[in-house]
Design a protein around this motif. Structure first.
Motif, PDB file in Angstrom:
ATOM      1  N   THR A 293     -10.726  -5.567   7.774  1.00  0.00           N
ATOM      2  CA  THR A 293     -10.803  -5.835   6.345  1.00  0.00           C
ATOM      3  C   THR A 293     -11.925  -6.839   6.109  1.00  0.00           C
ATOM      4  OG1 THR A 293      -8.431  -5.522   6.215  1.00  0.00           O
ATOM      5  CG2 THR A 293      -9.488  -6.521   4.317  1.00  0.00           C
ATOM      6  N   LYS A 313      -7.774   1.608   9.808  1.00  0.00           N
ATOM      7  CA  LYS A 313      -8.508   1.706   8.546  1.00  0.00           C
ATOM      8  C   LYS A 313      -9.567   0.622   8.471  1.00  0.00           C
ATOM      9  CE  LYS A 313      -4.521   3.568   6.211  1.00  0.00           C
ATOM     10  NZ  LYS A 313      -3.343   3.240   5.422  1.00  0.00           N
ATOM     11  N   ARG A 315     -11.541  -1.567   5.504  1.00  0.00           N
ATOM     12  CA  ARG A 315     -11.596  -1.845   4.060  1.00  0.00           C
ATOM     13  C   ARG A 315     -12.695  -2.864   3.794  1.00  0.00           C
ATOM     14  NH1 ARG A 315      -6.623  -3.117   5.829  1.00  0.00           N
ATOM     15  NH2 ARG A 315      -5.113  -1.427   5.732  1.00  0.00           N
ATOM     16  N   GLU A 352     -11.647   1.965   1.030  1.00  0.00           N
ATOM     17  CA  GLU A 352     -10.941   2.013   2.305  1.00  0.00           C
ATOM     18  C   GLU A 352     -11.355   3.292   3.019  1.00  0.00           C
ATOM     19  OE1 GLU A 352      -6.529   0.884   3.131  1.00  0.00           O
ATOM     20  OE2 GLU A 352      -6.598   2.994   2.615  1.00  0.00           O
ATOM     21  N   ILE A 365      -9.422   1.753  -3.068  1.00  0.00           N
ATOM     22  CA  ILE A 365      -8.197   1.114  -2.588  1.00  0.00           C
ATOM     23  C   ILE A 365      -7.063   1.371  -3.583  1.00  0.00           C
ATOM     24  CG2 ILE A 365      -7.151  -1.180  -2.335  1.00  0.00           C
ATOM     25  CD1 ILE A 365      -9.450  -1.854  -0.503  1.00  0.00           C
TER      26      ILE A 365
END
Lengths: 368, 267
Positions: A293, A313, A315, A352, A365
């Motif tokens: 992230t 993931k 982001r 994302e 997102i």
């Protein structure tokens, strides 16, 4: 209200005993407090006797004394009293505020009522609540005391054998390993480079050069229409909608927080999740076993789930990544879409990246 | 027939080695030759940016040397010209990640397949330079008409002469400004060649298109109107053995200059 020989540890935000023990040992380890009296702020969390004992023995092992416990939970207060520990009710902020405003003439009638020592209120309230504790809780305490007695009979000294008690406690709770179903998957760790399946070209050497195109990687695409989003900006959103996505396993891994800008040539490697508060400049690289992230502009290379987790993931507030890699899926930025180093914050669109059918796609997102 | 390995070097930084490599490489590929560009500036790579191939790099020269991938996998093909390939440098390592023998091996392997192997050399005369020169059999020394750049070029030529493999070296004078030369504020190309006593391979004029093309990630050779682009194409032709006269870079471009020139001739 506490002088220098006291050390106040605030555990009000902790919910489980493990958390309390963990953060307490961290607090005691980082600073030298030997010989000090510890004031433990517990707020409303419930602790049984064995838990309290283990906390006490932890504190004594660091050369300190558990002197006072601040709690509003009557059961915890009673157990603490049994162990000869002072109990206080935490002073609420409201009381302090009215002390300050008491000098204000508008609040004069109230100031008389509240113009007492906060310690007196606390003690009175705690003692008052003691006898209102329900029977179930008392029964529970009794059971806990019995466990403690069992330990004593077995020849275990609770104050010295802290580890044994901890074992006893931990048996009452489910271990985090039990919750994660596929721990073994993570143990099959392959180095990120080995795990890639490039088409093996086993013909003659000259043909390999001609087939070099096959190795080229695809472009990551947006899963939504960018232009349409700007029109739908004021679309009403149901904020109370329950999330449909199941939590990802990697979320339970430990998280690294980085509070700086990642510059060209810097590599960040982590065996859990990574949160970067800052930008990632072109030429930097992030490799994480879990999610990535970025609270800023991501312009470097990001490799989430670098040990094979395809559910990881990536982001970012602004996705400008040169390359995105998730598990063993690779993708690159489309040509001609590079945005300059300095970006106006007004064009931030948090996105994302997830893997859908072996392709890396960008989602807005909270978009399902 | 094996191709030739040409190292592009200068000693001094900022004279245009990387720009020259990218443009000569692209020009040679346009002419129909198979070209591979090797960036040896490990840790400060830029060649990929100039070619606009930044987002395609998965493996680098360090991965090849450390045997994490095959040499062919690390070659990145150009967007437009399939004749052109790039072997990128690693950004997260430094010059010591590769040694001279390893780079020589790579050059030897590549010159079997490609007509020209262009090696972009880093600034300085340390490990990076030694690596880049190791496999080369030809060199292009880039310099600008400034004393500092010329002195560094002189040092480089001395080092190249002492290298066994390098058979010939030629001089490329970059960022020439005809106006300043005319007003005697800048050294002329002839002076530079005389000081360094070295064959000339080309003269590249100062061109603002270079800045925009670098930012766009597209070599200036692709721009047909650009004077610098034409000069680079001529250099590429000379590399292939063609005899091309030097480009007339001091041609007056506007009307007032033409009148000035007219009167200057009369006087």
């Amino acid at each position: 209200m506490y002088d220098n020989e006291y050390f106040v540890v605030d555990m009000a935000s902790c919910t489980s005993t493990g958390e309390i023990i963990n953060s307490l040992s961290l607090a005691l380890e980082t600073l030298n407090h030997s010989g000090k009296k510890i004031v433990l702020k517990l707020n409303e969390s419930y602790l049984n006797q064995s838990q309290m004992l283990s906390i006490q023995s932890l504190i004594t092992s660091y050369g300190c004394i558990l002197d006072t416990v601040e709690t509003i939970n009557p059961d915890t207060a009673k157990i603490a009293e049994n162990m000869n520990i002072l109990v206080q009710k935490p002073i609420e902020k409201r009381v302090d505020d009215s002390y300050e405003t008491s000098s204000n003439k508008d609040f004069e009638p109230f100031s008389i009522q509240l113009n007492r020592k906060p310690d007196d209120i606390a003690l009175k309230d705690v003692t008052g609540l003691h006898f209102e504790a329900d029977l179930d809780a008392i029964q529970k305490q009794q059971n806990d005391i019995n466990i403690n007695l069992d330990l004593k009979e077995a020849g275990v000294n609770p104050r010295s054998d802290f580890e044994t008690i901890e074992e006893q406690i931990s048996n009452q709770y489910t271990k985090p390993e039990d919750i994660i179903p596929n721990v073994e998957e993570y143990s099959k760790i392959v180095s990120p480079m080995e795990s890639l399946d490039f088409p093996e070209v086993q013909v003659e050497e000259k043909q390999e050069f001609e087939n070099a195109e096959k190795n080229s990687i695809g472009v990551y695409k947006k899963a939504y229409d960018e232009n349409q989003l700007q029109d739908d900006e004021w679309e009403e959103v149901d904020f109370y909608e329950t999330p449909t996505n199941d939590p990802v396993i990697s979320d339970t891994k430990n998280t690294t927080y980085i509070n700086q800008t990642l510059r060209s040539g810097q590599i960040l490697e982590a065996d859990g999740n990574v949160v970067i508060i800052g930008d990632c400049h072109p030429g930097s690289e992030i490799r994480a076993v879990g999610d990535i992230t970025v609270w800023g502009v991501l312009s470097g290379i990001a490799h989430a789930g670098c040990k094979g987790n395809i559910n990881a993931k990536v982001r970012a507030l602004k996705m400008n990544a040169v390359q995105l890699r998730i598990g063993n899926c690779y993708s690159r930025r489309p040509d001609g879409t590079n945005i300059p180093y300095i970006i106006r914050s007004s064009i931030f669109t948090p996105e994302e990246a997830r893997v859908i059918d072996g392709e890396i796609m960008l989602f807005k997102i909270n978009q399902n | 027939m094996a191709g030739s390995v040409i190292v592009i070097t200068s000693g001094k930084g900022g004279v245009g080695k990387t720009t020259t490599s990218a443009n000569i490489g692209t020009a040679l590929a346009h002419l129909g030759y198979k070209v591979v560009l090797i960036d040896t500036d490990i840790g400060l790579r830029n060649l990929d940016l100039l070619l606009g191939l930044e987002n395609r790099i998965v493996y680098t020269i360090v991965d090849v040397v450390e045997e994490r991938c095959k040499l062919k996998q690390a070659l990145v093909k150009d967007k437009k010209n399939p004749n052109l390939c790039l072997l990128a440098a690693a950004q997260t390592r430094d010059k010591s990640a590769v040694d001279a023998d390893q780079l020589k091996d790579i050059c030897d392997k590549l010159k079997e397949e490609f007509d020209y192997v262009l090696v972009d050399c880093p600034a300085g005369i340390e490990q990076g330079f030694q690596n880049a020169v190791a496999g080369a059999n030809e060199a292009i020394v880039v310099t600008t008409p400034e004393m500092s750049a010329i002195r560094d070029a002189d040092r480089i030529i001395g080092l190249l002469e002492s290298k066994e493999g390098v058979e010939r070296y030629r001089l490329l004078v970059n960022r020439v400004r005809p106006k300043l030369i005319k007003s005697n504020d800048m050294m002329g190309v002839d002076d530079v060649v005389e000081i360094l006593s070295c064959d000339l391979i080309g003269v590249i004029p100062e061109d603002t298109n270079i800045i925009t093309s670098t930012n766009k990630g597209e070599p200036v050779v692709n721009d047909e109107k650009s004077l610098a682009g034409m000069a680079y194409i001529n250099v590429a032709k000379r590399i292939t053995g063609e005899d091309v006269p030097l480009l007339d870079i001091d041609e007056p471009t506007n009307f007032i200059d033409k009148i000035k020139k007219f009167f200057a001739k009369k006087a």
